[in-house]
Design a protein around this motif. Sequence first.
Motif, short mmCIF file in Angstrom:
data_model
loop_
_atom_site.label_atom_id
_atom_site.label_comp_id
_atom_site.label_asym_id
_atom_site.label_seq_id
_atom_site.Cartn_x
_atom_site.Cartn_y
_atom_site.Cartn_z
N ARG A 51 -8.61 -26.23 -8.79
CA ARG A 51 -9.63 -26.05 -7.70
C ARG A 51 -10.89 -26.54 -8.52
NH1 ARG A 51 -7.05 -20.95 -7.49
NH2 ARG A 51 -8.93 -20.18 -8.88
N GLN A 52 -11.00 -26.30 -9.86
CA GLN A 52 -12.42 -26.65 -10.65
C GLN A 52 -12.60 -28.20 -10.45
OE1 GLN A 52 -14.20 -24.43 -13.73
NE2 GLN A 52 -13.65 -26.36 -15.04
N LEU A 53 -11.44 -28.85 -10.74
CA LEU A 53 -11.61 -30.53 -10.74
C LEU A 53 -11.79 -31.07 -9.48
CD1 LEU A 53 -8.64 -31.28 -13.43
CD2 LEU A 53 -11.42 -31.29 -13.51
N LEU A 54 -11.13 -30.23 -8.49
CA LEU A 54 -11.54 -30.79 -6.87
C LEU A 54 -12.99 -30.48 -6.63
CD1 LEU A 54 -8.25 -29.23 -4.94
CD2 LEU A 54 -9.33 -31.86 -5.07
N ALA A 55 -13.63 -29.45 -7.05
CA ALA A 55 -14.85 -29.03 -6.80
C ALA A 55 -15.78 -30.20 -7.56
CB ALA A 55 -15.25 -27.83 -7.30
N GLN A 84 -10.49 -40.46 -18.23
CA GLN A 84 -9.92 -41.10 -16.99
C GLN A 84 -10.29 -40.45 -15.47
OE1 GLN A 84 -5.76 -42.39 -16.06
NE2 GLN A 84 -5.30 -42.37 -18.38
N LEU A 85 -10.98 -39.15 -15.83
CA LEU A 85 -11.71 -38.58 -14.85
C LEU A 85 -13.05 -39.07 -14.16
CD1 LEU A 85 -10.53 -34.71 -15.81
CD2 LEU A 85 -9.23 -36.47 -14.26
N PHE A 86 -13.66 -39.74 -15.36
CA PHE A 86 -15.02 -40.01 -15.25
C PHE A 86 -15.61 -41.25 -14.73
CE2 PHE A 86 -14.59 -36.36 -18.08
CZ PHE A 86 -15.48 -35.30 -17.25
N GLU A 87 -16.55 -41.24 -14.03
CA GLU A 87 -17.36 -42.65 -13.68
C GLU A 87 -18.42 -42.88 -14.65
OE1 GLU A 87 -20.00 -42.94 -9.62
OE2 GLU A 87 -17.78 -42.79 -9.36
N LEU A 122 -22.36 -35.26 -16.72
CA LEU A 122 -20.96 -35.91 -16.53
C LEU A 122 -20.81 -36.15 -15.12
CD1 LEU A 122 -20.63 -34.10 -19.17
CD2 LEU A 122 -18.64 -35.37 -19.22
N THR A 123 -20.58 -37.59 -14.68
CA THR A 123 -20.19 -37.61 -13.29
C THR A 123 -18.75 -37.98 -13.13
OG1 THR A 123 -22.37 -38.38 -12.87
CG2 THR A 123 -20.87 -38.92 -11.17
N MET A 124 -18.06 -37.18 -12.36
CA MET A 124 -16.72 -37.44 -12.02
C MET A 124 -16.49 -38.47 -10.91
SD MET A 124 -14.13 -34.44 -12.74
CE MET A 124 -13.81 -33.43 -14.28
N ARG A 125 -15.48 -39.27 -11.10
CA ARG A 125 -15.06 -40.16 -9.99
C ARG A 125 -14.32 -39.55 -8.71
NH1 ARG A 125 -9.87 -42.47 -10.20
NH2 ARG A 125 -8.71 -41.66 -11.76
N ASP A 126 -14.41 -40.18 -7.78
CA ASP A 126 -13.76 -39.56 -6.56
C ASP A 126 -12.24 -39.17 -6.85
OD1 ASP A 126 -15.78 -39.03 -4.80
OD2 ASP A 126 -15.90 -41.08 -4.25
N HIS A 151 -21.82 -32.55 -13.17
CA HIS A 151 -22.04 -31.35 -13.88
C HIS A 151 -22.87 -31.65 -15.27
CE1 HIS A 151 -17.95 -32.27 -15.21
NE2 HIS A 151 -18.47 -31.85 -16.59
N GLU A 152 -23.32 -30.51 -15.83
CA GLU A 152 -23.92 -30.69 -17.13
C GLU A 152 -23.21 -29.92 -18.28
OE1 GLU A 152 -27.92 -29.49 -16.30
OE2 GLU A 152 -28.43 -31.45 -15.94
N LEU A 153 -23.26 -30.30 -19.30
CA LEU A 153 -22.71 -29.47 -20.75
C LEU A 153 -23.63 -29.11 -21.62
CD1 LEU A 153 -19.27 -31.30 -21.33
CD2 LEU A 153 -19.55 -29.09 -20.45
#
Length: 197
Positions: free
Chosen positions: A95-99, A165-168, A129-133, A105-107
Motif C-alpha cells: 500500500r505504501q509503495l502504491l501511494a 529500480q523504484l526511482f526516477e 526521492l521521486t518514484m517512477r510510476d 517523498h523526503e527522508l
Amino acid sequence: MALVLASGSKIRAELMENAGLVIEIDPAVVDERAVEAPLLEAGFPPEDLASVLAEAKANDVSGRRQADLVVGADQILAFEGERRTKPDDMEAARRQLLAFSGKTHELHSAVVISQKGEAVWRQVSTARLTMRDLTPEFIGHYLAAAGDDVLSSVGAYQLEGLGVQLFEKIEGDYFTILGLPMLPLLAELRTLKVIET
C-alpha cells in the motif's frame, strides 16, 4: 575512549566500518513512539523529530557509557505532510509503495554525537526521492524478490539493492538516504580528533 554506535542497524554499522572507523555497537533502548508523541501533537517538523530521536538514542547509551563517544541516528520519512513509519507487513509495504508511485517523498536523517549523557553535536540532512510510476504488478514482483528486508526500511526499499529500480529521480546525499549522513559525521570526528585529519 570507544566510539559507539547506538543502533542495531546493520547498514549504519557497515557505513562506519567501511569508512575505516573502529566502533562498538550498543543499541539504545528508547520508546520512539513515546518520545515523538508530544512532538507530533505540537506540530514539530519531521527533521526536528529525527533530530530529537537521534539525540534520545545517543544520550541513552552515553548515559551508560560516560567515558565513550556515542553516535545516535534516526530517519524520518515525510510524504504529503505526514510522517511514515516502517511498514508492519508486506501488505502495508504494498500500500505504501502504491501511494508513493509517481510522487516525491523526503527522508530526513539525523545524526547526534553524545558524551557523558549529553549531545555535543547534531546534524540533519534531507534527501528528496521521486518514484517512477509503478504498476501493482511491478510492486508485487519487487516485494516478492526483495523479501522481508523491506520491512526494516521506513520506505519499504533499500536503495543499495533492488529498491533503486523504484526511482526516477533522487536529490540528496546517498548516505542520508541510507540513514546516516557520513560526510558531516566524519568531519566532526576529525574536529574532535577521533580520526586523523
